[in-house]
Design an enzyme around this catalytic site. Structure first.
Site, mmCIF file in Angstrom:
data_model
loop_
_atom_site.group_PDB
_atom_site.id
_atom_site.type_symbol
_atom_site.label_atom_id
_atom_site.label_comp_id
_atom_site.label_asym_id
_atom_site.label_seq_id
_atom_site.Cartn_x
_atom_site.Cartn_y
_atom_site.Cartn_z
ATOM 1 N N HIS A 1 3.980 -4.305 -4.087
ATOM 2 C CA HIS A 1 3.517 -2.920 -3.896
ATOM 3 C C HIS A 1 3.844 -2.051 -5.116
ATOM 4 O O HIS A 1 4.025 -0.832 -4.993
ATOM 5 C CB HIS A 1 4.126 -2.276 -2.644
ATOM 6 C CG HIS A 1 4.043 -3.101 -1.398
ATOM 7 N ND1 HIS A 1 2.947 -3.896 -1.107
ATOM 8 C CD2 HIS A 1 4.908 -3.247 -0.363
ATOM 9 C CE1 HIS A 1 3.155 -4.506 0.061
ATOM 10 N NE2 HIS A 1 4.329 -4.131 0.530
ATOM 11 N N ASP B 1 -1.503 -8.375 1.392
ATOM 12 C CA ASP B 1 -0.795 -7.696 2.485
ATOM 13 C C ASP B 1 -1.606 -7.792 3.773
ATOM 14 O O ASP B 1 -1.532 -6.910 4.649
ATOM 15 C CB ASP B 1 -0.516 -6.240 2.127
ATOM 16 C CG ASP B 1 0.635 -5.633 2.919
ATOM 17 O OD1 ASP B 1 1.378 -6.384 3.572
ATOM 18 O OD2 ASP B 1 0.784 -4.407 2.906
#
Length: 397
Positions: free
Chosen positions: A242, A303
């Site tokens: 991220h 994700d």
């Protein structure tokens, strides 16, 4: 209740697969571009690459003529919520388990599972069972032991034992830092976990990574920098994801990669996904290249089936979506639309994660590698996927 027609993939596993599969006339990317070639697989392995490989002599042999379409390695997705993520808005916001067909149709032939935020109603044993189920259906799976908070959730009660005794465990993760949903671990606690993961990795012959979820909190990359400054742990032991959530994180991650670490971009990042400060994968690619970051130390993950929550300034949940596995390939396409060649971006979802994760048979099309293959049409859309030597999805005529 069992679905109508029984369990299709369970039935398929008992069917007799062709002894050989010949993919003919492919514009081959290994991920390096090599031109038009044939690729021959026997069982789950690639055994030969060349021109005009004969189909006879390999009985039975399935021939797939792709007629000059691009053939690339199966995608490796290093961050997937196999049993679903979410839960930030209570039980009704729990994301569902991912399905085999969702991953395969997205071109993903290898996936690494993570537990995520909810390690109360979701369990490591369930994640392990799901990983094994997907593997029985025909793809390759691994996982991280742990969740957002410390101490990490494990299968055996100990990270070192998980790495040594559980074949699918590659390390600890995803451990959340710089996030109001984390357990706010101190740097010395993270360092102790990384040391355990390293010991387990050495004993098991695995990478022993600590996969770190980076939130948008004020501490940012500081815990990672502190570990690097105060311990003897090598940079590649920590694997932050991220990193394109904010420009500052991306900048710090670039420096970390130049020091020898690996960094992971999230495909579902940017304003389109409810992150106004997020940097898209396409923008990140161009920025990292300008910063002269070693491109072999960058990966992208989806994700998938994780939540994409949006919180207001008081920390209240105001919206929540679920990431999809197809965003991984869409992010590659978005980079290519900026003028980047397929050969320059393909390693980020094939060879780079394979090297980091120690997956010697993955990420490349070569003799001895697993027969994980994806066929692209003229618009670079996925039209066929083979995993471990079996064709699971095809729109080829």
């Amino acid at each position: 209740m069992m679905p109508a027609g029984g369990l299709p993939h369970l039935k398929n596993r008992h069917e007799t697969s062709p002894q050989a599969t010949l993919v003919r006339s492919a514009d081959l990317y290994t991920p390096d571009p090599v031109g038009v070639c044939d690729v021959l697989a026997i069982g789950e392995k690639i055994v030969r690459i060349g021109r005009d490989i004969p189909a006879d002599g390999w009985l039975p042999c399935q021939v797939i003529d792709v007629r000059g379409k691009r053939l690339i390695p199966g995608l490796i997705d290093g961050h997937v919520h196999l049993i679903g993520g979410g839960g930030e808005g209570g039980p009704v916001t729990r994301a569902p388990e991912i399905e085999f067909d969702q991953l395969i149709r997205a071109g993903i032939t290898t996936a690494v599972g993570v537990l995520g935020f909810d390690s109360v109603t979701r369990h490591m044993t369930s994640l392990l069972a799901k990983a094994r189920a997907l593997e029985q259906e025909g793809m390759t799976t691994y996982l991280y032991s742990g969740g957002y908070q410390l101490p990490p959730q494990t299968i055996t009660g100990d990270i070192i034992r998980d790495l040594v005794l559980i074949d699918k465990v590659l390390g600890a993760g995803e451990i959340a830092i710089s996030d109001h949903r984390s357990g706010h671990p101190q740097a010395h606690e993270l360092a102790a976990l990384a040391a355990q993961a390293r010991i387990g990795g050495i004993l098991s012959g695995k990478p022993g990574l600590v996969h770190l979820h980076l939130g948008d909190g004020r501490t940012g990359f500081q815990p990672i920098r502190q570990i690097m400054d105060e311990t003897d742990l090598p940079p590649h032991q920590l694997y932050p994801t991220h990193i394109n959530r904010k420009t500052k994180l991306l900048s710090d991650a670039a420096e970390f990669a130049r020091q020898g670490g690996y960094i992971d971009l999230t495909a579902a990042a940017g304003p389109e996904f409810g992150e106004p400060e997020g940097v898209t994968v396409a923008e990140s690619f161009q920025w990292l290249r300008r910063q002269q970051v070693p491109m072999d130390r960058v990966t992208i993950s989806s994700d998938a089936n994780g939540s994409l929550p949006v919180f207001d300034q008081q920390g209240n949940l105001v919206d929540l979506e679920v990431s999809k596995p197809e965003v991984l390939w869409r992010s590659v396409q978005s980079i290519m639309k900026t003028g980047v060649s397929l050969a320059n971006v393909l390693p980020w979802v094939t060879a780079n994660p394979a090297k980091l994760l120690g997956l010697t048979g993955k990420g490349r099309i070569q003799a001895g590698a697993d027969a994980d293959l994806v066929v692209l049409d003229e618009e670079d859309e996925i039209v066929a996927v083979m995993a471990r030597g079996r064709l699971h999805f095809s729109k080829l005529s």
